[in-house]
Design a protein around this motif. Structure first.
Motif, PDB file in Angstrom:
ATOM      1  N   UNK A 111       3.393  10.613  -9.306  1.00 36.45           N
ATOM      2  CA  UNK A 111       2.661  10.678 -10.524  1.00 36.45           C
ATOM      3  C   UNK A 111       1.956  12.235 -10.475  1.00 36.45           C
ATOM      4  N   UNK A 112       1.201  12.533  -9.199  1.00 38.06           N
ATOM      5  CA  UNK A 112       0.765  13.754  -8.990  1.00 38.06           C
ATOM      6  C   UNK A 112       1.522  14.796  -9.038  1.00 38.06           C
ATOM      7  N   UNK A 113       2.571  14.669  -8.290  1.00 30.82           N
ATOM      8  CA  UNK A 113       3.566  15.992  -8.325  1.00 30.82           C
ATOM      9  C   UNK A 113       4.011  16.114  -9.519  1.00 30.82           C
ATOM     10  N   UNK A 114       4.513  15.243 -10.514  1.00 29.26           N
ATOM     11  CA  UNK A 114       5.005  15.623 -11.945  1.00 29.26           C
ATOM     12  C   UNK A 114       3.975  16.249 -12.515  1.00 29.26           C
ATOM     13  N   UNK A 115       2.665  15.620 -12.630  1.00 27.31           N
ATOM     14  CA  UNK A 115       1.649  16.367 -13.594  1.00 27.31           C
ATOM     15  C   UNK A 115       1.212  17.762 -12.914  1.00 27.31           C
ATOM     16  N   UNK A 148       0.811  -1.310  -0.177  1.00 28.21           N
ATOM     17  CA  UNK A 148       0.172  -0.065  -0.023  1.00 28.21           C
ATOM     18  C   UNK A 148       0.954   1.183   0.054  1.00 28.21           C
ATOM     19  N   UNK A 149       1.815   1.256   0.650  1.00 31.58           N
ATOM     20  CA  UNK A 149       2.864   2.364   0.700  1.00 31.58           C
ATOM     21  C   UNK A 149       3.333   2.752  -0.501  1.00 31.58           C
ATOM     22  N   UNK A 150       4.049   1.636  -0.986  1.00 30.33           N
ATOM     23  CA  UNK A 150       4.719   1.677  -2.439  1.00 30.33           C
ATOM     24  C   UNK A 150       3.752   2.254  -3.448  1.00 30.33           C
ATOM     25  N   UNK A 151       2.437   1.906  -3.662  1.00 31.32           N
ATOM     26  CA  UNK A 151       1.334   2.326  -4.311  1.00 31.32           C
ATOM     27  C   UNK A 151       1.146   3.778  -4.189  1.00 31.32           C
ATOM     28  N   UNK A 152       1.118   3.961  -2.937  1.00 28.30           N
ATOM     29  CA  UNK A 152       0.842   5.497  -2.523  1.00 28.30           C
ATOM     30  C   UNK A 152       1.974   6.411  -3.116  1.00 28.30           C
TER      31      UNK A 152
END
Length: 270
Positions: free
Chosen positions: A49-53, A39-43
């Motif tokens: 990904x969100x920060x890059x976008x 779960x932590x690695x998925x987070x």
């Protein structure tokens, strides 16, 4: 947040593997560690990904700790996986071999260190050799060849028994000891060649982290195998896993070589 999730994820994964030998793979504690790690690695992936976008859209000043764009380059992703597999196989086996020489053969600490010298000492020859090979052929062919040699060396440990003469083990020691630093130097060259100059430091750090993760997983996994199967059978099982890891790394390096040799029209079409 990305750093916190990355740490929790890796600790959960490595901790679960490390405890599986004593508690069992189906233990609630082990399953919980794997669950938390996953779960932590998925987070972590989601946050990066969100920060890059957001950064690309000009909607935020923060940049991702691990820019996902780096891993979209197939060469960098392949080299990072090679780094993980390399350290998993070599340093996991180095840990098991230390136990083998001391617990099975009865060597002291100094004797075990001297017994491993043909492996760890090969770095003195490997660094200049790898630099010359990478300069002449590029980083990927020497990387693939060294990994195949290392896999053959690991398979040499399948003959190791308590009474096996030490000279019989010299090929296994020397082959793996030569293959590992040759691969590290070639992979470092590959990272610097593939990474854009603006993120070369980040790309190099990701490669180093992948190696540290592989080392932690290798020690945990091979220690678990040795604890559950016994020192001799555990050594043989670990050698098979290490050889498989090196062969997978060689296949990844060879795939990059084959992609680089395709005609431009074929590359554009794909």
């Amino acid at each position: 947040m990305g750093q916190l999730l990355g740490v929790v994820g890796l600790v959960g994964l490595v901790g679960g593997v490390n405890e599986a030998g004593a508690r069992g793979w189906g233990s609630p504690w082990v399953l919980a560690a794997f669950g938390v790690g996953a779960v932590a690695l998925a987070g972590f992936v989601r946050v990066e990904w969100v920060l890059e976008r957001r950064s690309a859209a000009g909607r935020g000043g923060r940049v991702p700790l691990l820019p996902p764009a780096l891993l979209r380059d197939g060469r960098l992703a392949a080299v990072d996986v090679v780094g993980l597999l390399l350290s998993l196989g070599y340093y996991g086996m180095l840990y098991v071999l230390t136990l083998h020489f001391q617990l099975v053969r009865g060597y002291g600490s100094l004797g075990a260190g001297l017994a491993l010298l043909p492996s760890v000492g090969m770095g003195l020859l490997a660094a200049p050799l790898s630099s010359r090979l990478a300069a002449r052929y590029g980083p990927y062919p020497p990387m693939a060849g060294a990994l195949v040699l290392g896999a053959a060396g690991f398979l040499g440990w399948l003959v190791a028994e308590p009474e096996t003469p030490y000279p019989v083990l010299l090929f296994a020691l020397a082959a793996t000891g030569l293959a590992t630093p040759v691969t590290v130097v070639a992979a470092t060259v590959a990272v610097l060649e593939a990474a854009p100059s603006a993120v070369a430091g980040t790309a190099s750090a990701v490669f180093n982290v992948s190696r540290q993760v592989g080392s932690s997983l290798g020690v945990a996994l091979f220690g678990t195998l040795t604890g559950s199967l016994g020192p001799v059978r555990g050594l043989h099982a670990s050698a098979l896993v290490a050889a498989g890891a090196f062969l997978l790394g060689a296949a990844l390096a060879g795939r990059v070589v084959r992609r680089g040799r395709r005609p431009r029209s074929q590359s554009a079409a794909s």
